[in-house]
Design a protein around this motif. Structure first.
Motif, PDB file in Angstrom:
ATOM      1  N   ILE A 288      49.984  40.591  45.810  1.00  0.00           N
ATOM      2  CA  ILE A 288      49.685  40.746  44.383  1.00  0.00           C
ATOM      3  C   ILE A 288      49.850  42.213  44.004  1.00  0.00           C
ATOM      4  CG2 ILE A 288      47.905  40.492  42.603  1.00  0.00           C
ATOM      5  CD1 ILE A 288      46.626  38.417  44.509  1.00  0.00           C
ATOM      6  N   GLN A 289      50.525  42.429  42.901  1.00  0.00           N
ATOM      7  CA  GLN A 289      50.688  43.796  42.395  1.00  0.00           C
ATOM      8  C   GLN A 289      49.311  44.381  42.133  1.00  0.00           C
ATOM      9  OE1 GLN A 289      53.227  45.799  41.988  1.00  0.00           O
ATOM     10  NE2 GLN A 289      51.922  47.338  41.035  1.00  0.00           N
ATOM     11  N   SER A 290      48.974  45.478  42.801  1.00  0.00           N
ATOM     12  CA  SER A 290      47.606  45.966  42.632  1.00  0.00           C
ATOM     13  C   SER A 290      47.511  47.481  42.649  1.00  0.00           C
ATOM     14  CB  SER A 290      46.709  45.370  43.707  1.00  0.00           C
ATOM     15  OG  SER A 290      47.283  45.564  44.953  1.00  0.00           O
ATOM     16  N   GLY A 291      48.592  48.148  42.248  1.00  0.00           N
ATOM     17  CA  GLY A 291      48.457  49.593  42.135  1.00  0.00           C
ATOM     18  C   GLY A 291      49.761  50.291  42.441  1.00  0.00           C
ATOM     19  N   THR A 292      49.686  51.620  42.442  1.00  0.00           N
ATOM     20  CA  THR A 292      50.895  52.394  42.731  1.00  0.00           C
ATOM     21  C   THR A 292      50.562  53.548  43.665  1.00  0.00           C
ATOM     22  OG1 THR A 292      50.472  53.645  40.728  1.00  0.00           O
ATOM     23  CG2 THR A 292      52.164  51.945  40.593  1.00  0.00           C
ATOM     24  N   VAL A 293      51.624  54.069  44.266  1.00  0.00           N
ATOM     25  CA  VAL A 293      51.479  55.245  45.117  1.00  0.00           C
ATOM     26  C   VAL A 293      51.340  56.455  44.202  1.00  0.00           C
ATOM     27  CG1 VAL A 293      52.679  56.703  46.778  1.00  0.00           C
ATOM     28  CG2 VAL A 293      52.846  54.221  46.950  1.00  0.00           C
ATOM     29  N   SER A 294      50.287  57.252  44.404  1.00  0.00           N
ATOM     30  CA  SER A 294      50.099  58.374  43.482  1.00  0.00           C
ATOM     31  C   SER A 294      50.476  59.702  44.109  1.00  0.00           C
ATOM     32  CB  SER A 294      48.672  58.420  42.968  1.00  0.00           C
ATOM     33  OG  SER A 294      47.797  58.678  44.025  1.00  0.00           O
ATOM     34  N   LYS A 295      50.485  59.771  45.439  1.00  0.00           N
ATOM     35  CA  LYS A 295      50.802  61.069  46.048  1.00  0.00           C
ATOM     36  C   LYS A 295      51.283  60.867  47.470  1.00  0.00           C
ATOM     37  CE  LYS A 295      48.326  65.181  47.267  1.00  0.00           C
ATOM     38  NZ  LYS A 295      46.933  65.637  47.425  1.00  0.00           N
TER      39      LYS A 295
ATOM     40  N   LYS B  66      40.000  46.222  39.999  1.00  0.00           N
ATOM     41  CA  LYS B  66      39.685  44.792  40.161  1.00  0.00           C
ATOM     42  C   LYS B  66      39.975  44.280  41.568  1.00  0.00           C
ATOM     43  CE  LYS B  66      44.072  43.304  38.225  1.00  0.00           C
ATOM     44  NZ  LYS B  66      44.814  43.253  37.000  1.00  0.00           N
ATOM     45  N   MET B  67      40.690  45.092  42.351  1.00  0.00           N
ATOM     46  CA  MET B  67      40.955  44.698  43.738  1.00  0.00           C
ATOM     47  C   MET B  67      39.877  45.220  44.679  1.00  0.00           C
ATOM     48  SD  MET B  67      43.454  42.828  44.125  1.00  0.00           S
ATOM     49  CE  MET B  67      44.604  42.135  42.956  1.00  0.00           C
ATOM     50  N   ARG B  68      38.987  46.028  44.121  1.00  0.00           N
ATOM     51  CA  ARG B  68      38.007  46.712  44.964  1.00  0.00           C
ATOM     52  C   ARG B  68      37.144  45.754  45.798  1.00  0.00           C
ATOM     53  NH1 ARG B  68      35.374  52.172  43.030  1.00  0.00           N
ATOM     54  NH2 ARG B  68      34.663  52.877  45.055  1.00  0.00           N
ATOM     55  N   PRO B  69      36.680  44.654  45.231  1.00  0.00           N
ATOM     56  CA  PRO B  69      35.793  43.776  46.023  1.00  0.00           C
ATOM     57  C   PRO B  69      36.489  43.079  47.190  1.00  0.00           C
ATOM     58  CG  PRO B  69      35.687  43.258  43.684  1.00  0.00           C
ATOM     59  CD  PRO B  69      36.822  44.167  43.860  1.00  0.00           C
ATOM     60  N   TYR B  70      37.795  43.281  47.286  1.00  0.00           N
ATOM     61  CA  TYR B  70      38.504  42.532  48.334  1.00  0.00           C
ATOM     62  C   TYR B  70      39.018  43.412  49.462  1.00  0.00           C
ATOM     63  CZ  TYR B  70      38.439  39.455  44.335  1.00  0.00           C
ATOM     64  OH  TYR B  70      38.022  38.727  43.264  1.00  0.00           O
ATOM     65  N   ILE B  71      38.945  44.727  49.244  1.00  0.00           N
ATOM     66  CA  ILE B  71      39.495  45.607  50.277  1.00  0.00           C
ATOM     67  C   ILE B  71      38.355  46.129  51.143  1.00  0.00           C
ATOM     68  CG2 ILE B  71      40.922  47.621  50.725  1.00  0.00           C
ATOM     69  CD1 ILE B  71      42.260  47.164  48.046  1.00  0.00           C
TER      70      ILE B  71
END
Lengths: 256, 330
Positions: free
Chosen positions: B63-70, B88-93
């Motif tokens: 599932i698309q859930s973010g991007t690489v920031s650095k 919103k992906m926090r509870p699953y990682i």
């Protein structure tokens, strides 16, 4: 050393245009703003160009999609058709085609209008009557074309993408929603913003050249025709030159 | 409403639409790249990021859930990637979740795939480190494949040569096409089997003999073990040798004698030569024998005539009576 006449003429013209541009900025910031006239010019330059630009944009999107399809099929990436077309339209074709159409329509009309005013000595009359003709005629038109072209390009891009969506659906089948997501999945700020910013320069160049040619029109009806004609030619050329400079700058800045 | 203000309304709508398109598209792009979305950052360290770029997508179980920031280089073997992950992906990682670098499709952009960890462990907090997992990269696969390809090429070359040789060999094809061959082979195999059985028996017998010989029993044993017998044998052989020497001399003598005889018979002046070789004598002998026959026939007539002669008739009568008497006595 004697320069060839044509070269001298070119330098002369460039210098005069630069001075004209300087005068534009000078008059632009000085108070007594011709708001009503500015809005009227925005309406004439922007709004009335919309049908023409909308149709050309729509056709461009549709045609580009149909043209690109065979190449993409031969690479087996037909599904990337929306992506390819979106990138082409947003980055290059949308701004440039719109600017060229805009130059054809606006630059010539400004050149002819100001040229005939100059020939019929209306501009001189205006000066006598106490109105600043430069402010009233030139500043409003250039500002209007500078601001209206980006708006036109945005609308034209949207119409082009819709045309592309229809083009995809002629042979293939995709939902508008999927098309939309694919397009926006691909587009980055680096695609939209540089293209958007350069349209201001296109608009400005088209307006200022049209005004300069008209404002400095030589006497006689022939002069009006010539100023209208050269306004279109030079402003179209300027669009490409600015495009070239813009792509270099975005490349250097790493926005590609 | 005047024309001018009507125009201004149209202009307003026109400009609003244009600006709206710009703003909305920028917003959507920004949202796709998590510029505005509330995210929290996680970190992951890799040895090789294989072309990952800032802005590449992060997928949590696809599932698309973010991007690489650095992306930052820590040292020569460590590259730290900061991931901006959707809240919103926090509870699953959870702790123990692992990140790996993959790609969208075969040639597409790189993505970071987060694989869920153990749900019993606590959640990962802002700035914490994800475990990393090395995925076989296409480059490595291609490298291995290239080595394999070279080997395959050599094997194929050799195989080709072998096959060409086999194809060109008429003898082989004759053998292959010969329908009687299997039967023959079967028979041969049968024979071989029997032969080996016999060899087996034979070797068993030999074994037996050898054992006996070792014990000194039997002829072979005697030969091999009995020294007295060996001496006798030696003497016997010596004697035989001597006798054969003598025989040789004898034969030489006999030979010369025979030669002598032969010569005499063929050419010599003796009776044997005359009898065997002289044709003149044969004729003479035949004539003589004829004469003798005639002589005896004449003599027989003379004797008959004598019997009837009155002078000698009595004698003959006496003789006949004597003879008669002798047979009666018997």
């Amino acid at each position: 050393m004697r320069m060839p006449d044509s070269f001298n003429k070119y330098l002369d013209e460039t210098g005069a245009t630069s001075r004209f541009t300087y005068r534009y900025f000078h008059e632009l910031v000085r108070p007594r703003y011709e708001i009503r006239q500015f809005l009227r010019q925005c309406y004439l330059i922007g709004y009335t160009s919309l049908p023409l630009i909308g149709i050309t944009g729509f056709i461009m999107g549709l045609v580009l999609t149909i043209q690109l399809r065979p190449s993409l099929i031969s690479y087996g990436v037909e599904s990337q058709l929306p992506v390819m077309v979106a990138l082409a339209i947003v980055r290059e074709i949308g701004p440039v085609i719109t600017a060229l159409i805009f130059a054809g329509k606006i630059s010539s009309s400004i050149g002819a209008e100001l040229g005939s005013m100059k020939v019929t000595e209306q501009i001189d009359a205006m000066e006598v009557s106490g109105t600043n003709p430069f402010k009233y005629l030139v500043v409003t038109r250039v500002a209007a074309s500078t601001l209206m072209l980006p708006v036109l390009v945005m609308i034209s891009d949207a119409i082009s993408l819709y045309g592309s969506y229809l083009g995809v659906n002629i042979r293939g089948n995709t939902s508008l929603r999927l098309f939309f997501f694919q397009v926006f999945q691909t587009l980055q700020f680096g695609d939209v913003l540089p293209a958007f910013i350069k349209t201001f320069f296109f608009g400005f160049a088209i307006g200022i050249i049209g005004c300069y040619k008209g404002y400095n029109s030589s006497k006689g009806t022939e002069g009006v025709g010539r100023s209208a004609n050269s306004a279109v030619v030079v402003s179209s050329l300027m669009v490409f030159i600015i495009d070239l400079i813009a792509v270099q700058i975005t490349d250097i800045l790493g926005l590609n | 409403m005047s024309t001018s203000s009507q125009n201004n309304v149209r202009l307003g709508i026109f400009v609003t639409i244009g600006v709206l398109i710009l703003v909305v598209s920028l917003y959507i792009i920004g949202k796709n790249q998590n510029f505005f979305g509330s995210g929290y950052s996680l970190r992951a360290r890799f040895r090789n990021v294989s072309g990952l770029m800032v802005g590449n997508n992060i997928r949590y179980s696809g599932i698309q859930s973010g991007t690489v920031s650095k992306i930052a280089v820590i040292d020569d073997t460590t590259i730290e990637v900061t991931l901006l992950v959707d809240v919103k992906m926090r509870p699953y990682i959870h702790q123990g979740a692992s990140a790996s670098i993959g790609s969208e499709g075969l040639m597409g952009n790189k993505v970071i795939n987060i694989t869920p960890g153990n749900a019993q462990l606590p959640l990962l907090a802002e700035g914490e480190m994800l475990l990393t997992k090395k995925v076989a990269s296409t480059d490595e696969m291609l490298e291995t494949l290239s080595a394999t390809n070279n080997d395959v090429q050599i094997i194929a070359e050799n195989l080709k040569n072998t096959v060409v040789k086999l194809n060109n060999s008429t003898a082989l094809w004759q053998v292959v096409n010969d329908s009687t061959l299997p039967g023959n082979i079967r028979v041969s195999m049968d024979n071989i089997r029997q032969a080996t059985e016999q060899i087996n028996e034979f070797s068993a017998a030999i074994n037996e003999m050898v054992k006996e010989a070792e014990k000194g029993e039997g002829v072979a044993g005697t030969l091999l073990k009995d020294e007295a017998a060996a001496t006798d044998l030696k003497n016997a052989i010596r004697n035989i040798s001597r006798i054969s020497e003598d025989a040789k001399v004898l034969i030489a003598h006999t030979d010369s004698a025979v030669k002598q005889l032969d010569r005499n018979v063929n050419n010599g002046p003796g009776v044997a030569h005359a009898v065997l070789k002289d044709t003149g004598i044969v004729k003479k002998l035949t004539t003589s024998l004829g004469n003798i026959e005639k002589g005896t026939a004449a003599f027989s007539e003379n004797m008959e005539a004598l019997k009837h002669n009155f002078l000698t008739r009595g004698y003959f009568k006496k003789q006949a009576k004597k003879q008669k008497k002798a047979t009666q006595n018997k």
